[in-house]
Design a protein around this motif. Structure first.
Motif, PDB file in Angstrom:
ATOM      1  N   ARG B 426      35.422  38.505 -18.397  1.00 43.21           N
ATOM      2  CA  ARG B 426      35.530  39.331 -19.598  1.00 43.21           C
ATOM      3  C   ARG B 426      36.458  38.636 -20.586  1.00 43.21           C
ATOM      4  N   ILE B 427      36.181  38.877 -21.849  1.00 39.36           N
ATOM      5  CA  ILE B 427      36.954  38.189 -22.887  1.00 39.36           C
ATOM      6  C   ILE B 427      37.634  39.226 -23.769  1.00 39.36           C
ATOM      7  N   LEU B 428      38.923  39.091 -23.877  1.00 36.15           N
ATOM      8  CA  LEU B 428      39.690  39.993 -24.728  1.00 36.15           C
ATOM      9  C   LEU B 428      40.144  39.214 -25.963  1.00 36.15           C
ATOM     10  N   ALA B 429      40.275  39.939 -27.067  1.00 34.80           N
ATOM     11  CA  ALA B 429      40.766  39.282 -28.289  1.00 34.80           C
ATOM     12  C   ALA B 429      41.563  40.298 -29.081  1.00 34.80           C
ATOM     13  N   MET B 430      42.414  39.779 -29.952  1.00 35.40           N
ATOM     14  CA  MET B 430      43.189  40.660 -30.810  1.00 35.40           C
ATOM     15  C   MET B 430      42.282  41.100 -31.948  1.00 35.40           C
ATOM     16  N   ASN B 431      42.218  42.400 -32.216  1.00 34.80           N
ATOM     17  CA  ASN B 431      41.440  42.839 -33.368  1.00 34.80           C
ATOM     18  C   ASN B 431      42.351  42.926 -34.590  1.00 34.80           C
ATOM     19  N   LEU B 432      41.813  43.458 -35.676  1.00 35.06           N
ATOM     20  CA  LEU B 432      42.582  43.456 -36.925  1.00 35.06           C
ATOM     21  C   LEU B 432      43.797  44.374 -36.847  1.00 35.06           C
ATOM     22  N   GLU B 433      43.723  45.352 -35.960  1.00 41.08           N
ATOM     23  CA  GLU B 433      44.867  46.259 -35.803  1.00 41.08           C
ATOM     24  C   GLU B 433      45.868  45.713 -34.786  1.00 41.08           C
ATOM     25  N   ASP B 434      45.725  44.458 -34.465  1.00 39.31           N
ATOM     26  CA  ASP B 434      46.601  43.840 -33.477  1.00 39.31           C
ATOM     27  C   ASP B 434      46.512  44.520 -32.120  1.00 39.31           C
ATOM     28  N   GLU B 435      45.318  44.998 -31.832  1.00 37.11           N
ATOM     29  CA  GLU B 435      45.118  45.566 -30.499  1.00 37.11           C
ATOM     30  C   GLU B 435      44.222  44.630 -29.722  1.00 37.11           C
ATOM     31  N   LEU B 436      44.408  44.666 -28.426  1.00 35.21           N
ATOM     32  CA  LEU B 436      43.598  43.823 -27.563  1.00 35.21           C
ATOM     33  C   LEU B 436      42.306  44.576 -27.280  1.00 35.21           C
ATOM     34  N   GLU B 437      41.161  43.980 -27.644  1.00 33.64           N
ATOM     35  CA  GLU B 437      39.914  44.676 -27.309  1.00 33.64           C
ATOM     36  C   GLU B 437      38.914  43.664 -26.768  1.00 33.64           C
ATOM     37  N   GLU B 438      37.914  44.198 -26.069  1.00 34.17           N
ATOM     38  CA  GLU B 438      36.972  43.318 -25.419  1.00 34.17           C
ATOM     39  C   GLU B 438      36.017  42.737 -26.450  1.00 34.17           C
ATOM     40  N   THR B 439      35.708  41.469 -26.285  1.00 32.40           N
ATOM     41  CA  THR B 439      34.802  40.821 -27.217  1.00 32.40           C
ATOM     42  C   THR B 439      33.870  39.916 -26.415  1.00 32.40           C
ATOM     43  N   GLU B 440      33.113  39.100 -27.109  1.00 33.33           N
ATOM     44  CA  GLU B 440      32.205  38.204 -26.399  1.00 33.33           C
ATOM     45  C   GLU B 440      32.273  36.811 -26.979  1.00 33.33           C
ATOM     46  N   ILE B 441      32.126  35.833 -26.117  1.00 33.63           N
ATOM     47  CA  ILE B 441      31.852  34.481 -26.580  1.00 33.63           C
ATOM     48  C   ILE B 441      30.450  34.191 -26.056  1.00 33.63           C
ATOM     49  N   GLU B 442      29.518  34.194 -26.992  1.00 34.99           N
ATOM     50  CA  GLU B 442      28.111  34.185 -26.577  1.00 34.99           C
ATOM     51  C   GLU B 442      27.777  33.017 -25.659  1.00 34.99           C
ATOM     52  N   GLY B 443      28.368  31.901 -25.933  1.00 31.79           N
ATOM     53  CA  GLY B 443      28.025  30.715 -25.147  1.00 31.79           C
ATOM     54  C   GLY B 443      28.593  30.723 -23.743  1.00 31.79           C
ATOM     55  N   PHE B 444      29.511  31.627 -23.459  1.00 35.49           N
ATOM     56  CA  PHE B 444      30.101  31.676 -22.124  1.00 35.49           C
ATOM     57  C   PHE B 444      29.203  32.454 -21.181  1.00 35.49           C
ATOM     58  N   CYS B 445      29.289  32.132 -19.938  1.00 31.91           N
ATOM     59  CA  CYS B 445      28.573  32.877 -18.931  1.00 31.91           C
ATOM     60  C   CYS B 445      29.482  34.008 -18.466  1.00 31.91           C
ATOM     61  N   SER B 446      29.069  35.243 -18.653  1.00 25.45           N
ATOM     62  CA  SER B 446      29.952  36.346 -18.289  1.00 25.45           C
ATOM     63  C   SER B 446      29.565  37.016 -16.987  1.00 25.45           C
ATOM     64  N   GLN B 447      28.464  36.548 -16.363  1.00 27.62           N
ATOM     65  CA  GLN B 447      28.047  37.179 -15.114  1.00 27.62           C
ATOM     66  C   GLN B 447      28.661  36.500 -13.897  1.00 27.62           C
ATOM     67  N   LEU B 448      29.426  35.468 -14.130  1.00 28.37           N
ATOM     68  CA  LEU B 448      30.023  34.744 -13.002  1.00 28.37           C
ATOM     69  C   LEU B 448      31.535  34.696 -13.167  1.00 28.37           C
ATOM     70  N   GLN B 449      32.187  34.423 -12.047  1.00 30.02           N
ATOM     71  CA  GLN B 449      33.627  34.205 -12.098  1.00 30.02           C
ATOM     72  C   GLN B 449      33.906  32.889 -12.816  1.00 30.02           C
ATOM     73  N   THR B 450      34.870  32.891 -13.710  1.00 35.74           N
ATOM     74  CA  THR B 450      35.261  31.648 -14.363  1.00 35.74           C
ATOM     75  C   THR B 450      36.265  30.929 -13.477  1.00 35.74           C
ATOM     76  N   LEU B 451      36.029  29.649 -13.241  1.00 34.31           N
ATOM     77  CA  LEU B 451      36.976  28.863 -12.444  1.00 34.31           C
ATOM     78  C   LEU B 451      38.043  28.220 -13.304  1.00 34.31           C
ATOM     79  N   PHE B 452      37.659  27.888 -14.543  1.00 33.09           N
ATOM     80  CA  PHE B 452      38.640  27.288 -15.437  1.00 33.09           C
ATOM     81  C   PHE B 452      38.134  27.362 -16.868  1.00 33.09           C
ATOM     82  N   CYS B 453      39.033  27.449 -17.818  1.00 31.25           N
ATOM     83  CA  CYS B 453      38.724  27.442 -19.240  1.00 31.25           C
ATOM     84  C   CYS B 453      39.728  26.586 -19.966  1.00 31.25           C
ATOM     85  N   HIS B 454      39.325  26.016 -21.078  1.00 36.38           N
ATOM     86  CA  HIS B 454      40.299  25.277 -21.870  1.00 36.38           C
ATOM     87  C   HIS B 454      39.788  25.088 -23.281  1.00 36.38           C
TER      88      HIS B 454
END
Lengths: 99, 1089
Positions: B426-454
């Protein structure tokens, strides 16, 4: 008031403190010093202790030295002592012929 | 049995007793040297301010610290004399960066009454002799020969018995001292003597001055051209010389310290007990003194020493508050002050009392001290470890990894927080109200566990899952390229940096990819013999985006390997030993030194020095951080890079003076951590713990954290009450009105979170708060604060009246519910068998808490025990009562329920003047006394005769060199029951010099091992100035000196870790124990504090 005395502070190196940043977080704690070298021991002749003689003994010896010395020294060195002894000496010398 | 004790400093002394300025480290270098009782600190004056160079432990309590320069020397030498009558002369060898001993001496006399007003040590300005006043009626002379070498010392009889100060006069053809003394009619005079080195005697000096100010206490010798001396009194200041006498009246004040400003001696800074800083000026005409002037400059901490540094900067050393660096401005500020405080140096001294509490309820003790005195009184909250200040948190179960990502390569801040779970990302990002909310990075695979990101170059992001490596545009968030793992070879572990990816698949395949603009290129593949457990390619070389080395941890053969990149050549293989696999490896650099860290599955951490060109691993060290697998991550705080070790015992690894240090993080368990530097939460960390994701900032990276609550008055007793979440203190406030000084005593109630005063109970006139206790009684569940007081009447030697006050906290207010008058000072209060045990002058008294007919309560005397000089300190355990007496050491009493009586069971027959006692266990009791010693005594229940059973046997003796005011059971660190040090009972102590120390009762075998290490360390780590560690730690009072026993010096033991490898190996050889094992065992002990 007082500006004539509060001011004109001495300066040894005008650069010192010129770039002071108070409470600079990068200031380090000093290294703790743990010497492992041999020169923590002083040179052998620089291990100082106190004279073993106490003051009283030292004064006795000093007086003793002084008493020994004037026998050969000129009499003016110890004028007061000489004076007090003089009459007795003269008595002693003068008494001899009476015997 | 707690017979074997390990004494270690958790917080070093901070009470500044002496300071001086001179050219010590080089002819052109100006140094400030300060003494903190048993340590000296050498600072260098630089454009950036005071630069601390060295912290030097001295095996003695410093009585005199003076810089001087014998004829023919190009830089200053340092003369140090200790309270145990040793002295040394130190010289700085700039080539070797070492302190060398020029001279060492013993100036003790077999007979002699130590001076009441402290030791005086002075050096003739023309370097003809050093003068010491150590015993009443004697002046000791250490003459210099014409080459600047010291010669045998001798005594001169000094007629004046009550000496207040002695100084050398400047500009005298023969060395001449001026003596300030009090006669037997309490009048004060000064007198001068010439020292005749030849006759070893005094000759009447050139002048004297009778009948000075009755408060005259301080002499300031004035250099040429004026010469003579300033005599500082409480109401007048006098300048005196053979030819002149000038006096001015001053506002009544007690001057404790001075600092000379000008080399010609025309101006002096004077510091008084109320913290006021004055400038004293000698007015002169043609080198003749015509008068004196005094000008108030402003307020500082109460100064114990003042050193003018340079360019209007002044160091103010304090015993009662924080020391300061101040600047003297040319113009006064709005309040009329010329003083600007630029830096403060924390001082906890004098710690008069303290308590150990767990305010954050994290299972970790914090010490709250009553620190400072007079106007500089304060509470200090001392906490070990690094705190996380929570900014936001969400409930999230099952986090398996976290990474922060930026939305463009050049962005300053992180935007995304990638959170990985067992079967999704799952991907969280800061929204305009400076709150953390869930978002998407379309190119990422979200159905699997991520082993590493950079983050990757060219505005890209890289994600590694078990099946593939994905390269995604960080701006469009679309997939740009993907590298697929071969079928049946799922990816187990992976790592990446901005330009490189390294991954390992099942079957021991290692694959190396490089990241291009929209393309992932497989550069190299290697087949290893075993599966790979962890990887790292963190760049530590010159290129921040590219690493030449890869670190790889292996299953099966339990090794860590270094490969070169891009060719994946094995260059180093290090077997870790044991059966625990490495779980996390990290290449990192601290203070420019490259390391390899390798964390094991059992909570151990290995570190190696890494040679980045050869890949060679050296200086292997092992420490135990926790008991669970550790995950390592770098983060930065205040522009410095540190490592966070997430585990059941989260730890920050950092470096100071090129030594790795481990500091606890004050969180219970952290599974993952990643830095998250977003615009809303700058410099923050994202932390996964116990089903929760927290974002927080981190404290400054240091071991002990001290928070100051200034009180403006002197707190003398403190205690915490859990039920009301309050502290109660006994304090006194000095009121300095123009007419008379008075003091007011209070009981104050403070909120335990805000530390605000929320309620105050004023004590009567002359009534002092002596003791305070949080307790409850049998048949009454309320929590009470009990306060013991004394009426201190000016005409009485000992108080004959006092009170016990019982308060309850209601609506945040102190309500007095009972009071009981006593026949003396209530020095101590203890909760005892549901009753109240009080120490009142000579007596121990037990009170019952009785219900009256009207429903109110009262204290009713039940029984007592006489037979003390003054029962000052009392501790209880079960029915046993341990009493620390003013001058009769420790005695053991027992309360007999059936008879309702307290009887003496045993006592220590030594005449120790006690300053604190504590019960270590059923049989062993710990005491501190006023000659700065610690000792333990043991109950001898198995003794054959009554006489033997009635004697407390002294089992341990140790010279701490610190005046202990309080012992408390407890620990500064979180104690893990399954860690090696988790079962070691500890006691915390607080001292006048601001030391917080720990006494740990070790198991016998561990004690014997450490004692052997101590013996070996004594041979390798030399005492500065040639002073002996063995002598320093020997028990010492007026009557006897005895080797220390059953105590070891943890500070010496732990300095093992500061030694170079060769010295460690030297000790390892003579101990017949490997360096690694020694380091591990010592490192474990450092985790006690």
């Amino acid at each position: 008031m007082g500006s004539w005395i509060v001011g004109d502070w001495p300066s040894f190196d005008p650069h010192n403190f010129s770039q002071l940043r108070p409470n600079d977080p990068s200031k380090k704690t000093p290294i703790t010093y743990h010497p492992t070298h041999e020169r923590t021991l002083p040179p052998p002749d620089q291990v100082i202790s106190s004279e073993a003689k106490n003051i009283l003994l030292r004064q006795f010896y000093q007086r003793g030295d002084e008493k020994l010395r004037p026998k050969r020294a000129a009499p003016e060195n110890l004028a007061p002592e000489q004076e007090s002894k003089h009459p007795r000496a003269s008595v002693a010398s003068s008494s001899e012929p009476h015997k | 049995m707690s017979t074997y004790n390990y004494v270690v400093t958790a917080h070093k002394p901070t009470n500044v007793t002496h300071s001086c300025v001179g050219n010590f480290t080089g002819p052109q270098e100006l140094n400030l040297i300060i003494a903190k009782c048993t340590r000296i600190e050498i600072h260098l004056l630089t454009p950036e301010g005071l630069q601390p160079l060295l912290d030097v432990p001295i095996y003695g309590r410093i009585a005199t610290l003076e810089l001087f320069r014998p004829h023919g020397e190009t830089q200053d030498l340092l003369f140090i004399a200790t309270e145990r009558y040793k002295f040394c002369v130190l010289q700085w060898d700039a080539d070797a960066s070492e302190l060398i001993t020029r001279c060492l001496g013993d100036v003790s006399d077999r007979i002699g009454r130590p001076t009441d007003n402290g030791q005086i040590g002075i050096i003739d300005p023309d370097c003809r002799l050093i003068g010491l006043h150590l015993y009443d009626g004697l002046f000791k002379v250490i003459p210099f020969d014409n080459k600047g070498q010291l010669k045998e010392a001798f005594n001169i009889r000094l007629e004046e018995l009550q000496v207040l100060d002695i100084k050398f006069l400047y500009g005298c053809p023969k060395p001449t001292i001026v003596v300030l003394y009090q006669d037997n009619k309490d009048a004060r005079h000064v007198k001068t003597y010439e020292v005749s080195l030849k006759d070893k005697d005094f000759v009447e000096g050139p002048w004297f001055q009778n009948n000075l100010d009755n408060g005259a206490d301080l002499l300031i010798p004035v250099p040429p051209p004026f010469c003579g001396v300033l005599i500082i009194g409480e109401e007048t200041i006098v300048y005196c010389s053979a030819s002149a006498f000038k006096a001015i009246p001053i506002r009544p004040s007690i001057t404790r310290s001075y600092g000379r400003v000008d080399a010609d001696g025309s101006r002096y800074l004077l510091g008084d007990l109320s913290g006021l800083l004055h400038l004293l000026v000698i007015v002169h005409e043609k080198e003749k003194v015509t008068g004196l002037k005094i000008e108030l400059l402003g307020e500082t901490s109460v100064a114990s020493t003042i050193s003018y540094l340079d360019n209007a900067f002044v160091y103010v050393g304090s015993s009662y508050g924080d020391s300061q660096l101040i600047k003297l401005n040319l113009q006064p500020d709005a309040k009329g002050s010329y003083v600007e405080v630029l830096e403060k140096y924390v001082n906890l001294g004098p710690i008069v009392d303290f308590c150990v509490v767990d305010l954050e309820r994290q299972g970790q003790g914090q010490v709250v001290t009553c620190s400072g005195a007079y106007k500089d009184g304060s509470l200090r909250i001392v906490r070990n470890g690094i705190g996380i200040n929570e900014q936001a948190s969400v409930e999230l179960q099952g986090i398996k990894g976290m990474w922060s990502l930026r939305s463009a390569t050049d962005d300053l801040y992180d935007t995304f927080l990638v959170v990985s779970f067992i079967s999704e990302t799952r991907i969280l990002a800061m929204n305009l109200e400076d709150e953390l909310e869930e978002t998407e990075i379309e190119g990422f695979c979200s159905q699997l566990q991520t082993l590493f990101c950079h983050d990757a170059v060219h505005n890209q992001l890289v994600q590694v899952t078990s099946s593939s490596v994905r390269l995604v545009s960080s701006t469009s968030r679309e997939l740009r390229h993907e590298w697929h793992a071969p079928a049946d070879y799922s990816i187990n572990v992976a790592t990446a940096n901005a330009t490189q990816v390294l991954l390992a698949t099942r079957g021991g395949h290692l694959v190396y990819l490089e990241i291009g603009d929209g393309i992932l290129v497989e550069k190299k593949h290697a087949q290893l013999k075993y599966d790979i457990s962890c990887l790292d390619i963190n760049p530590i070389g010159e290129n921040p985006n590219y690493s030449n080395l890869a670190a790889v941890g292996m299953w099966t053969d339990i090794s860590v390997r270094i490969f070169s990149l891009p060719d994946l050549n094995l260059i180093t293989e290090e077997h870790l030993g044991g059966e625990i696999i490495p779980r996390s490896v990290l290449l990192c650099a601290f203070e420019g030194i490259p390391y390899l860290l390798c964390a094991l599955g059992d909570g151990h951490l290995l570190n190696f020095l890494l040679n980045t060109s050869t890949g060679e691993l050296t200086d292997r060290k092992k420490v135990s951080l926790g008991t669970q697998p550790i995950t390592l991550r770098t983060f930065s705080s205040k522009n410095t890079s540190h490592v966070f070790a997430a585990s059941d015992r989260p730890t920050v690894i950092y470096s100071s003076n090129k030594k790795l240090l481990y500091s606890n993080v004050n969180l219970k368990e952290v599974s993952y951590m990643c830095p998250f530097n977003s615009a809303a939460f700058t410099d923050s960390l994202a932390i996964a713990k116990e089903g929760e994701l927290t974002i927080g900032t981190i404290d400054d990276i240091q071991k002990l954290h001290i928070r100051t609550i200034p009180l403006g008055e002197h707190a003398r007793r403190i205690c915490h009450q859990e039920q009301s979440r309050t502290f109660a203190i006994c304090s006194l406030k000095y009121n300095q009105s123009s007419t008379e000084d008075s003091e007011m005593h209070f009981i104050r109630l403070l909120d335990d979170q805000t530390f605000d005063f929320i309620s105050t109970y004023a004590l009567d006139q002359f009534e002092y708060g002596c003791s305070i206790l949080d307790c409850s009684f049998s048949d009454d569940n309320n929590a009470y604060y009990c306060v013991g007081t004394a009426y201190v009447m000016p005409e009485e030697n000992e108080p004959t009246k006092g009170r016990i006050l019982v308060f309850v906290v209601e609506d945040g207010k102190l309500q007095l519910v009972a009071e009981k008058e006593t026949k003396g000072a209530v020095y101590s209060l203890n909760a005892f068998n549901g009753k109240l045990l009080a120490a009142i002058n000579q007596k121990i008294q037990l009170y019952k808490w009785m219900l009256r007919d009207d429903g109110t309560r009262e204290l009713q005397s039940e029984c007592g025990h006489h037979g003390h000089i003054l029962a000052l300190y009392v501790q209880t355990r079960g029915d046993f009562i341990v009493v620390g007496d003013l001058m009769k050491s420790i005695s053991l009493l027992i309360y007999k329920h059936e008879e309702g009586a307290i009887e003496e069971r045993a006592r220590d027959y030594n005449a120790n003047w006690m300053s604190a006692v504590e019960i270590l266990d059923d049989d062993v009791y710990l005491g501190a006394e006023n000659n700065f010693n610690l000792f333990t005594v043991r109950k001898n229940s198995e003794g054959a005769t009554d006489e033997e059973r009635g004697r407390l046997e002294v089992v341990g003796e140790y010279h701490l060199g610190e005046f202990v005011n309080r012992f408390q059971h407890g620990s500064l660190v979180m104690r893990l029951p399954d860690s090696d040090v988790g079962h070691i009972p500890t006691i915390i102590f607080g001292t006048v010099n601001g030391v917080i120390g720990v006494i740990a009762s070790l198991p016998q075998d561990q004690y014997i091992f450490m004692e052997k290490l101590q013996t070996n360390l004594r041979k390798v780590i030399k005492g500065v100035g040639g002073l002996s560690h063995e002598q320093w730690r020997s028990f010492y009072n007026e009557k006897k000196t005895a080797d220390s026993k059953n105590f070891i010096d943890g500070d010496l033991i732990e300095s093992f870790l500061d030694l170079g490898r060769n010295r460690m190996e030297e000790i390892s050889k003579s101990m017949n124990v490997s360096v690694e094992e020694l380091m591990k065992r010592v490192e474990e002990l450092t985790r006690l504090h």
